[in-house]
Design an enzyme around this catalytic site. Structure first.
Site, PDB file in Angstrom:
ATOM      1  N   ASP A  65      13.968  29.903  42.358  1.00  0.00           N
ATOM      2  CA  ASP A  65      13.411  30.697  43.458  1.00  0.00           C
ATOM      3  C   ASP A  65      13.408  32.197  43.180  1.00  0.00           C
ATOM      4  O   ASP A  65      13.541  33.014  44.094  1.00  0.00           O
ATOM      5  CB  ASP A  65      14.166  30.412  44.779  1.00  0.00           C
ATOM      6  CG  ASP A  65      14.133  28.949  45.145  1.00  0.00           C
ATOM      7  OD1 ASP A  65      13.124  28.287  44.822  1.00  0.00           O
ATOM      8  OD2 ASP A  65      15.099  28.461  45.748  1.00  0.00           O
ATOM      9  N   LYS A 101       9.033  33.019  40.498  1.00  0.00           N
ATOM     10  CA  LYS A 101       8.251  32.636  39.298  1.00  0.00           C
ATOM     11  C   LYS A 101       6.791  32.410  39.667  1.00  0.00           C
ATOM     12  O   LYS A 101       5.892  32.785  38.921  1.00  0.00           O
ATOM     13  CB  LYS A 101       8.812  31.341  38.676  1.00  0.00           C
ATOM     14  CG  LYS A 101      10.216  31.453  38.157  1.00  0.00           C
ATOM     15  CD  LYS A 101      10.735  30.115  37.672  1.00  0.00           C
ATOM     16  CE  LYS A 101      10.887  29.075  38.748  1.00  0.00           C
ATOM     17  NZ  LYS A 101      11.912  29.385  39.775  1.00  0.00           N
ATOM     18  N   LYS A 105       4.962  33.705  42.040  1.00  0.00           N
ATOM     19  CA  LYS A 105       4.231  34.952  42.231  1.00  0.00           C
ATOM     20  C   LYS A 105       3.876  35.590  40.890  1.00  0.00           C
ATOM     21  O   LYS A 105       2.736  35.987  40.664  1.00  0.00           O
ATOM     22  CB  LYS A 105       5.070  35.935  43.060  1.00  0.00           C
ATOM     23  CG  LYS A 105       4.368  37.249  43.029  1.00  0.00           C
ATOM     24  CD  LYS A 105       4.983  38.442  43.584  1.00  0.00           C
ATOM     25  CE  LYS A 105       4.181  39.601  43.024  1.00  0.00           C
ATOM     26  NZ  LYS A 105       4.176  40.788  43.843  1.00  0.00           N
ATOM     27  N   GLY A 137       9.381  24.593  44.261  1.00  0.00           N
ATOM     28  CA  GLY A 137       8.519  25.119  45.320  1.00  0.00           C
ATOM     29  C   GLY A 137       8.179  26.539  44.934  1.00  0.00           C
ATOM     30  O   GLY A 137       9.043  27.399  44.921  1.00  0.00           O
ATOM     31  N   HIS A 138       6.948  26.762  44.553  1.00  0.00           N
ATOM     32  CA  HIS A 138       6.530  28.069  44.031  1.00  0.00           C
ATOM     33  C   HIS A 138       5.525  28.682  44.997  1.00  0.00           C
ATOM     34  O   HIS A 138       4.470  28.100  45.255  1.00  0.00           O
ATOM     35  CB  HIS A 138       5.914  27.909  42.637  1.00  0.00           C
ATOM     36  CG  HIS A 138       6.859  27.309  41.649  1.00  0.00           C
ATOM     37  ND1 HIS A 138       6.456  26.754  40.463  1.00  0.00           N
ATOM     38  CD2 HIS A 138       8.206  27.183  41.659  1.00  0.00           C
ATOM     39  CE1 HIS A 138       7.508  26.315  39.800  1.00  0.00           C
ATOM     40  NE2 HIS A 138       8.587  26.558  40.510  1.00  0.00           N
ATOM     41  N   GLN A 181      12.485  25.752  38.162  1.00  0.00           N
ATOM     42  CA  GLN A 181      13.915  25.961  38.373  1.00  0.00           C
ATOM     43  C   GLN A 181      14.389  27.253  37.655  1.00  0.00           C
ATOM     44  O   GLN A 181      13.604  28.161  37.493  1.00  0.00           O
ATOM     45  CB  GLN A 181      14.733  24.742  37.942  1.00  0.00           C
ATOM     46  CG  GLN A 181      14.603  23.548  38.883  1.00  0.00           C
ATOM     47  CD  GLN A 181      13.340  22.723  38.666  1.00  0.00           C
ATOM     48  OE1 GLN A 181      13.021  22.356  37.558  1.00  0.00           O
ATOM     49  NE2 GLN A 181      12.631  22.413  39.738  1.00  0.00           N
ATOM     50  N   THR A 201      20.030  20.847  37.823  1.00  0.00           N
ATOM     51  CA  THR A 201      18.976  19.848  37.931  1.00  0.00           C
ATOM     52  C   THR A 201      19.041  18.970  36.673  1.00  0.00           C
ATOM     53  O   THR A 201      19.932  19.136  35.835  1.00  0.00           O
ATOM     54  CB  THR A 201      17.595  20.512  38.137  1.00  0.00           C
ATOM     55  OG1 THR A 201      16.648  19.488  38.487  1.00  0.00           O
ATOM     56  CG2 THR A 201      17.114  21.272  36.917  1.00  0.00           C
ATOM     57  N   VAL A 222      11.163  24.008  49.610  1.00  0.00           N
ATOM     58  CA  VAL A 222      11.025  22.554  49.600  1.00  0.00           C
ATOM     59  C   VAL A 222      11.775  21.923  50.767  1.00  0.00           C
ATOM     60  O   VAL A 222      11.258  21.070  51.472  1.00  0.00           O
ATOM     61  CB  VAL A 222      11.560  21.987  48.260  1.00  0.00           C
ATOM     62  CG1 VAL A 222      11.562  20.470  48.272  1.00  0.00           C
ATOM     63  CG2 VAL A 222      10.731  22.510  47.101  1.00  0.00           C
TER      64      VAL A 222
HETATM   65  P1  GDP Z   1       9.894  30.404  42.728  1.00  0.00           P
HETATM   66  O1  GDP Z   1      10.413  29.046  42.991  1.00  0.00           O
HETATM   67  O2  GDP Z   1      10.623  31.101  41.618  1.00  0.00           O
HETATM   68  O3  GDP Z   1       8.406  30.435  42.516  1.00  0.00           O
HETATM   69  O4  GDP Z   1      10.182  31.271  44.033  1.00  0.00           O
HETATM   70  P2  GDP Z   1       9.936  30.811  45.570  1.00  0.00           P
HETATM   71  O5  GDP Z   1       8.496  30.894  45.852  1.00  0.00           O
HETATM   72  O6  GDP Z   1      10.640  29.537  45.850  1.00  0.00           O
HETATM   73  O7  GDP Z   1      10.736  31.935  46.339  1.00  0.00           O
HETATM   74  C1  GDP Z   1      10.462  33.290  46.185  1.00  0.00           C
HETATM   75  C2  GDP Z   1      10.118  33.881  47.570  1.00  0.00           C
HETATM   76  O8  GDP Z   1      10.061  35.294  47.456  1.00  0.00           O
HETATM   77  C3  GDP Z   1       8.757  33.469  48.078  1.00  0.00           C
HETATM   78  O9  GDP Z   1       8.811  33.362  49.480  1.00  0.00           O
HETATM   79  C4  GDP Z   1       7.841  34.632  47.676  1.00  0.00           C
HETATM   80  O10 GDP Z   1       6.717  34.776  48.507  1.00  0.00           O
HETATM   81  C5  GDP Z   1       8.776  35.776  47.855  1.00  0.00           C
HETATM   82  N1  GDP Z   1       8.530  36.947  46.995  1.00  0.00           N
HETATM   83  C6  GDP Z   1       8.206  37.002  45.684  1.00  0.00           C
HETATM   84  N2  GDP Z   1       8.174  38.275  45.236  1.00  0.00           N
HETATM   85  C7  GDP Z   1       8.483  39.041  46.301  1.00  0.00           C
HETATM   86  C8  GDP Z   1       8.678  40.447  46.483  1.00  0.00           C
HETATM   87  O11 GDP Z   1       8.566  41.254  45.578  1.00  0.00           O
HETATM   88  N3  GDP Z   1       9.046  40.866  47.733  1.00  0.00           N
HETATM   89  C9  GDP Z   1       9.212  40.005  48.769  1.00  0.00           C
HETATM   90  N4  GDP Z   1       9.575  40.515  49.955  1.00  0.00           N
HETATM   91  N5  GDP Z   1       9.073  38.680  48.634  1.00  0.00           N
HETATM   92  C10 GDP Z   1       8.717  38.221  47.425  1.00  0.00           C
HETATM   93  P1  IMO Z   2      12.054  26.338  41.800  1.00  0.00           P
HETATM   94  O1  IMO Z   2      11.154  25.910  40.665  1.00  0.00           O
HETATM   95  C1  IMO Z   2      16.044  26.278  43.575  1.00  0.00           C
HETATM   96  C2  IMO Z   2      18.465  22.686  42.897  1.00  0.00           C
HETATM   97  C3  IMO Z   2      18.741  21.847  44.125  1.00  0.00           C
HETATM   98  C4  IMO Z   2      20.092  21.294  43.761  1.00  0.00           C
HETATM   99  C5  IMO Z   2      19.972  21.050  42.256  1.00  0.00           C
HETATM  100  C6  IMO Z   2      19.620  19.626  41.870  1.00  0.00           C
HETATM  101  O2  IMO Z   2      11.367  26.453  43.107  1.00  0.00           O
HETATM  102  O3  IMO Z   2      12.830  27.547  41.411  1.00  0.00           O
HETATM  103  P2  IMO Z   2      17.373  18.216  42.051  1.00  0.00           P
HETATM  104  O4  IMO Z   2      16.553  17.813  43.245  1.00  0.00           O
HETATM  105  O5  IMO Z   2      16.639  19.007  41.045  1.00  0.00           O
HETATM  106  O6  IMO Z   2      18.090  17.053  41.424  1.00  0.00           O
HETATM  107  O7  IMO Z   2      18.528  19.158  42.658  1.00  0.00           O
HETATM  108  O8  IMO Z   2      18.946  21.930  41.798  1.00  0.00           O
HETATM  109  N1  IMO Z   2      17.029  22.967  42.634  1.00  0.00           N
HETATM  110  C7  IMO Z   2      16.430  24.137  42.904  1.00  0.00           C
HETATM  111  N2  IMO Z   2      16.915  25.261  43.471  1.00  0.00           N
HETATM  112  N3  IMO Z   2      14.772  26.252  43.115  1.00  0.00           N
HETATM  113  C8  IMO Z   2      14.290  25.139  42.524  1.00  0.00           C
HETATM  114  O9  IMO Z   2      13.060  25.081  41.966  1.00  0.00           O
HETATM  115  C9  IMO Z   2      15.116  24.005  42.421  1.00  0.00           C
HETATM  116  N4  IMO Z   2      14.950  22.767  41.909  1.00  0.00           N
HETATM  117  C10 IMO Z   2      16.128  22.151  42.031  1.00  0.00           C
HETATM  118  O10 IMO Z   2      18.777  22.631  45.290  1.00  0.00           O
HETATM  119  O11 IMO Z   2      21.091  22.270  43.949  1.00  0.00           O
HETATM  120 MG    MG Z   3      11.141  27.905  44.550  1.00  0.00          MG
END
Ligand code: GDP
Ligand code: IMO
Ligand code: MG
Length: 429
Positions: free
Chosen positions: A13, A16, A18, A40-41, A223, A238, A299
């Site tokens: 999270d 990535k 973005k 969840g991206h 991840q 994971t 997610v």
């Molecule tokens: P990922 O799994 O690495 O793709 O990240 P996620 O999408 O799960 O979580 C990142 C969160 O941060 C999302 O809600 C994005 O919209 C938000 N985000 C990304 N870059 C920025 C930023 O520079 N500022 C703010 N406020 N939010 C951001």
């Molecule tokens: P993105 O790609 C954050 C975490 C779960 C749990 C552990 C194992 O959006 O960054 P799993 O379902 O993979 O067996 O769960 O890994 N986890 C994540 N945490 N971002 C993710 O993906 C994750 N994918 C798995 O919360 O702790």
């Molecule tokens: Mg994510």
């Protein structure tokens, strides 16, 4: 440079999605390497938001196409739903290819994930319950069902019958749960395969050929390094390799194809699920960051645990993932804070250490050593260039570069694609 890999460098999270979308604007192909719909991206552009689980985040911007590699585990129902949503939103998905070697998440894998977590009780990992671990277990035990198997009716039938016998023994005798019926699964999953079959191909060949032809290819990891099966905070990880080595094997190309590895971080740290987190903030400051940045799982909707930036974890990530450059996201969260902290080292039993302990017992005894820097009052969400940032924000970023030993290529000041400051062109490093 024609290949750039993007890896999460914390516990996932990091933003990535973005940054992958942003970098894909000048990529020909975007290729996803690992994980499944545990990911969840989030991608924001033109006032729209997309939450990607299985489809590469580069699908919106990459010029020629996107690829789901052999290291990804696919829930076909989720993938078809995601594709339908994209299509209904007017996104061109015609360039998507799926590896014939990617493994399928079966209904018994999802149940096994749930039952296993229940059985672990207080020791549960806090998985996303999407069947990720059991699908990779099936792969390692040589009983996995791959995309190419799903497309061959007789192969799929034989494998499913065999697997159901094993899984039903496990479910009924160990977990005391009901058995699954072949008929309830076979037709539905065979039909999913038929809907996807036109996208299925040998993606290792495709990706190798386009790299040879000089196309720009973005490898996108899911991840984060601290969730890597080998190098993360095991067992709270994971079930795939999230490091750049895992990206190479998950796409089916030699590791020497990857020269630039962009490690993505936030200006602080988050973690979802259980496991050690040395810089965790369980106080008002943690709550404040969570609320400002909406730190709730993409997610599962679970509140994300929040903590200060951890340079010890990052230096570990940098070594094991071969990170060459840094992308820092969500700098905007600290506007209005008085100070910001960075963890530069850990103290273990009174000694400063500069490695990431493998033992969880040791890790829980580690005390973070912090540096405190002044924050800033200005809203920076409209900043376009380095010069637009307040001096204290610049000083914070320079300190991050020093303590991580890594140069920044991009800084993000908001979720939208355009809220990105580029310091060096990642395609010309
Ligand atoms: P990922 O799994 O690495 O793709 O990240 P996620 O999408 O799960 O979580 C990142 C969160 O941060 C999302 O809600 C994005 O919209 C938000 N985000 C990304 N870059 C920025 C930023 O520079 N500022 C703010 N406020 N939010 C951001
Ligand atoms: P993105 O790609 C954050 C975490 C779960 C749990 C552990 C194992 O959006 O960054 P799993 O379902 O993979 O067996 O769960 O890994 N986890 C994540 N945490 N971002 C993710 O993906 C994750 N994918 C798995 O919360 O702790
Ligand atoms: Mg994510």
């Amino acid at each position: 440079m024609t290949v750039v890999a993007v890896v999460g460098s914390q516990w996932g999270d990091e933003g990535k999605g973005k940054i992958t979308d942003y970098l894909s604007k000048i990529a020909d192909y975007a290729v996803r390497s690992n994980g499944g719909n545990n990911a969840g991206h989030t991608i924001d552009f033109g006032g729209r938001t997309f939450k990607m689980r299985l489809v590469p985040s580069g699908i919106f911007a990459a010029n020629k196409g996107s690829v789901i590699g052999n290291g990804v585990v696919i829930n076909p129902e989720v993938l078809l739903g995601e594709l339908q949503h994209l299509q209904e939103s007017g996104i061109d998905i015609s360039g998507l290819k799926i590896s014939n070697r990617a493994h399928i998440i079966m209904p018994y894998d999802i149940l096994q994930d749930v039952y296993q977590e229940e059985a672990k009780g207080a020791n549960r990992v806090g998985t996303t319950k999407n069947g990720i671990g059991p699908t990779y277990m099936d792969k390692a035990s040589r009983i996995g069902i791959r995309m190419c198997d799903l497309l061959e009716k007789d192969t799929f039938e034989a494998k499913l019958r065999f697997n159901l016998e094993l899984k039903n023994q496990l479910f009924t005798q160990v977990y005391h749960k009901p058995a699954l019926k072949f008929e309830d699964i076979f037709d539905t999953y065979y039909a999913y395969g038929q809907k996807l079959k036109d996208c299925v191909t040998d993606t290792s060949v495709l990706v190798s050929n386009v790299i040879d032809a000089g196309d720009r290819v973005l490898f996108e990891g899911a991840q984060g390094v601290m969730l890597d099966l080998d190098e993360g905070t095991y067992p709270f990880v994971t079930s795939s390799n999230t490091i750049s080595g895992g990206i190479a094997s998950g796409i089916g190309v030699g590791a020497n194809r990857i020269q630039t590895v962009i490690g993505v971080v936030k200006s602080y740290t988050t973690r979802v699920g259980a496991g050690p987190f040395p810089t965790e903030l369980t106080d008002e400051t943690g709550n404040r960051i969570r609320e400002i940045a909406h730190e709730y799982g993409t997610v599962t909707g679970r509140p994300r645990r929040v903590g200060w930036f951890d340079a010890v974890a990052f230096r570990h990530a940098k070594r094991v993932a071969g990170i060459t450059h840094l992308s820092l996201n969500i700098l905007d969260v600290f506007s209005g804070f008085k100070t910001v902290k960075i963890c530069t080292a850990y103290e273990l039993d009174g000694q400063k250490i500069d490695y990431y302990p493998a033992s969880l017992k040791e890790l829980t005894r580690c005390q973070p050593v912090y540096e405190e820097l002044p924050a800033w009052d200005e809203d920076i969400t409209a900043a376009k260039r380095w010069e637009d940032l307040p001096a204290n924000a610049q000083a914070f970023l320079r300190r991050i570069e020093t303590v991580t030993g890594t140069k920044l290529v991009t800084i993000s000041v908001g979720p939208d694609r355009e809220q990105t400051i580029v310091l060096q062109d990642p395609w010309r490093l």
